[in-house]
Design a protein around this motif. Sequence first.
Motif, short mmCIF file in Angstrom:
data_model
loop_
_atom_site.label_atom_id
_atom_site.label_comp_id
_atom_site.label_asym_id
_atom_site.label_seq_id
_atom_site.Cartn_x
_atom_site.Cartn_y
_atom_site.Cartn_z
N GLY A 35 0.78 -1.23 0.00
CA GLY A 35 0.00 0.00 0.00
C GLY A 35 0.81 1.27 0.00
N VAL A 36 2.13 1.16 -0.09
CA VAL A 36 3.01 2.34 -0.09
C VAL A 36 3.56 2.52 -1.50
CG1 VAL A 36 5.04 3.45 0.91
CG2 VAL A 36 3.62 1.94 2.32
N VAL A 37 3.08 3.54 -2.21
CA VAL A 37 3.51 3.80 -3.58
C VAL A 37 4.45 4.99 -3.57
CG1 VAL A 37 2.78 4.32 -5.93
CG2 VAL A 37 1.30 2.92 -4.43
N MET A 38 5.74 4.71 -3.79
CA MET A 38 6.76 5.76 -3.83
C MET A 38 6.78 6.35 -5.25
SD MET A 38 8.31 5.57 -0.74
CE MET A 38 10.07 5.92 -0.77
N THR A 39 6.35 7.59 -5.40
CA THR A 39 6.32 8.20 -6.72
C THR A 39 7.73 8.60 -7.14
OG1 THR A 39 6.07 10.52 -6.04
CG2 THR A 39 4.08 9.15 -6.07
N GLN A 63 -1.31 4.43 7.90
CA GLN A 63 -1.62 5.80 8.29
C GLN A 63 -0.52 6.74 7.80
OE1 GLN A 63 -2.20 6.44 12.49
NE2 GLN A 63 -2.64 8.64 12.25
N ALA A 64 -0.92 7.80 7.12
CA ALA A 64 0.03 8.84 6.73
C ALA A 64 0.44 9.61 7.98
CB ALA A 64 -0.61 9.77 5.71
N LEU A 65 1.74 9.88 8.11
CA LEU A 65 2.27 10.52 9.31
C LEU A 65 2.63 11.99 9.11
CD1 LEU A 65 4.72 7.76 10.65
CD2 LEU A 65 2.39 8.26 11.44
N ALA A 66 3.25 12.31 7.98
CA ALA A 66 3.79 13.65 7.77
C ALA A 66 3.37 14.16 6.40
CB ALA A 66 5.31 13.64 7.90
N ALA A 115 5.64 10.50 4.80
CA ALA A 115 5.99 9.40 5.71
C ALA A 115 4.71 8.67 6.10
CB ALA A 115 6.70 9.92 6.96
N VAL A 116 4.83 7.34 6.27
CA VAL A 116 3.66 6.53 6.62
C VAL A 116 4.05 5.49 7.66
CG1 VAL A 116 2.53 6.80 4.37
CG2 VAL A 116 4.09 4.89 4.74
N ALA A 117 3.04 5.00 8.38
CA ALA A 117 3.21 3.90 9.35
C ALA A 117 2.22 2.80 8.99
CB ALA A 117 2.97 4.39 10.77
N LEU A 118 2.67 1.55 9.10
CA LEU A 118 1.82 0.40 8.77
C LEU A 118 1.81 -0.58 9.93
CD1 LEU A 118 3.80 1.10 6.05
CD2 LEU A 118 2.11 -0.40 5.01
N GLU A 119 0.69 -1.26 10.08
CA GLU A 119 0.54 -2.32 11.07
C GLU A 119 -0.20 -3.50 10.44
OE1 GLU A 119 -0.37 -1.01 15.28
OE2 GLU A 119 -1.00 0.80 14.20
N GLY A 120 0.01 -4.69 11.01
CA GLY A 120 -0.70 -5.88 10.54
C GLY A 120 -0.16 -6.46 9.26
N LEU A 121 1.12 -6.30 9.01
CA LEU A 121 1.73 -6.83 7.78
C LEU A 121 1.97 -8.32 7.91
CD1 LEU A 121 4.18 -3.88 7.58
CD2 LEU A 121 2.60 -4.38 5.75
N GLY A 122 1.80 -9.02 6.79
CA GLY A 122 2.07 -10.46 6.79
C GLY A 122 1.12 -11.25 7.65
N GLY A 123 -0.04 -10.68 7.96
CA GLY A 123 -1.02 -11.40 8.77
C GLY A 123 -0.75 -11.35 10.26
N SER A 124 0.32 -10.64 10.68
CA SER A 124 0.64 -10.56 12.10
C SER A 124 0.20 -9.20 12.65
CB SER A 124 2.14 -10.73 12.34
OG SER A 124 2.48 -10.43 13.68
N SER A 166 3.15 -6.88 13.77
CA SER A 166 4.15 -6.36 12.84
C SER A 166 3.89 -4.88 12.54
CB SER A 166 4.12 -7.17 11.54
OG SER A 166 2.88 -7.00 10.88
N LYS A 167 4.99 -4.15 12.35
CA LYS A 167 4.90 -2.72 12.09
C LYS A 167 5.97 -2.30 11.09
CE LYS A 167 3.35 -1.61 16.82
NZ LYS A 167 3.69 -0.85 18.06
N MET A 168 5.71 -1.20 10.41
CA MET A 168 6.69 -0.64 9.49
C MET A 168 6.51 0.87 9.42
SD MET A 168 7.29 -1.41 5.41
CE MET A 168 7.67 -3.14 5.67
N VAL A 169 7.62 1.58 9.29
CA VAL A 169 7.61 3.02 9.06
C VAL A 169 8.44 3.29 7.81
CG1 VAL A 169 8.32 5.29 9.93
CG2 VAL A 169 7.37 3.58 11.51
N VAL A 170 7.87 4.08 6.88
CA VAL A 170 8.55 4.41 5.64
C VAL A 170 8.61 5.94 5.51
CG1 VAL A 170 8.59 4.18 3.13
CG2 VAL A 170 7.69 2.31 4.54
N VAL A 171 9.82 6.46 5.29
CA VAL A 171 10.03 7.89 5.09
C VAL A 171 10.57 8.09 3.67
CG1 VAL A 171 11.11 9.99 5.98
CG2 VAL A 171 10.60 8.10 7.53
#
Length: 312
Positions: A86-90, A160-163, A197-206, A209-214
């Motif tokens: 769900g994170v599309v880096m343009t 969730q979009a963060l910034a 920047a975005v934050a993700l939760e629930g990746l891979g069915g867990s 799990s969490k991820m932050v992408v800047v």
Amino acid sequence: QQLSVLYDLEPYTIQETQAIPITYRALAIIDPKDTIPPEHFAKLDKYLQLGGGIYIAFSSVKGDLNSSLLSKGDQIGIVKWLRPKGVVMTEQFVVDVNSANITVRQQQGPFIINSQVRFPYFPLIGKFADHPITKGLESLLLPFANSITLGQVDSTIQIQALAFTSNQSGLISTPSYVDINKQWTERDFNQSAQITAVALEGLGGSPESKMVVVANARFAVNGDQGQQQQLNSDNVNFATNAIDWLSDDTGLIDLRTKGITSRPLDQLEDGTKSMVKYGNVVVPIILILIYALFRRQRNLRKRQKWLQESFE
């Protein structure tokens, strides 16, 4: 240094023959250069399935002030890996009317002077979502950042979009060139707020799990060896807060971001600026004229009264 207060930090190389140990509370992937093989992404996905956390600082675009070239970033596989999540880096640079200045050397007659020039390719991010990572932050400096759009994801993934940039933003496609002397106008900032920047939760069915992408690779890197430079304090705070959140340890975020670091001025449209500028000149003159007219009328009334009393 800020992370080392609470955590043990160590470099980690993904091995071909073993899984990423879940004993690592979080992985930080910062400004990667080399192509990442598919089997390494598979190991990262497995780490997420076991409840791990991953912090990624990566740019899909590349800006070079020395050559003035704006180009696409290195295609190392991260953009493709993030898209199904769900994170599309343009591949577009974000520009913002709310931006930092850079020092430019300019020739004026026989003299060379250094002057500060507004540089929209260095956006100052002051708009944040309500999230533990962004608590207390006031401004991030993201030089040569790309935008992020949110794609369709599985319902188990929370994103969730963060910034965000300001509501007076623009997008510059690649390839292009930097023009330091460009006279920026409102037409250059015809986009709404852009996600950086975005934050993700629930990746891979867990659910753990969490991820932050800047969308900026080096916003919290203070330079190469021997070329260290001062970092914006909230850049460091954001990166540290992200690791805290990924590690389920957010207790000190309030204390870390308690100090005031930035109070930027509100951005005004060009028409509003002109109105305020000329108003500052014209309004005092009008007030003085009104007061002078009032004094003149009062003095005339007094004089008339004195004349009447004298004749009586």
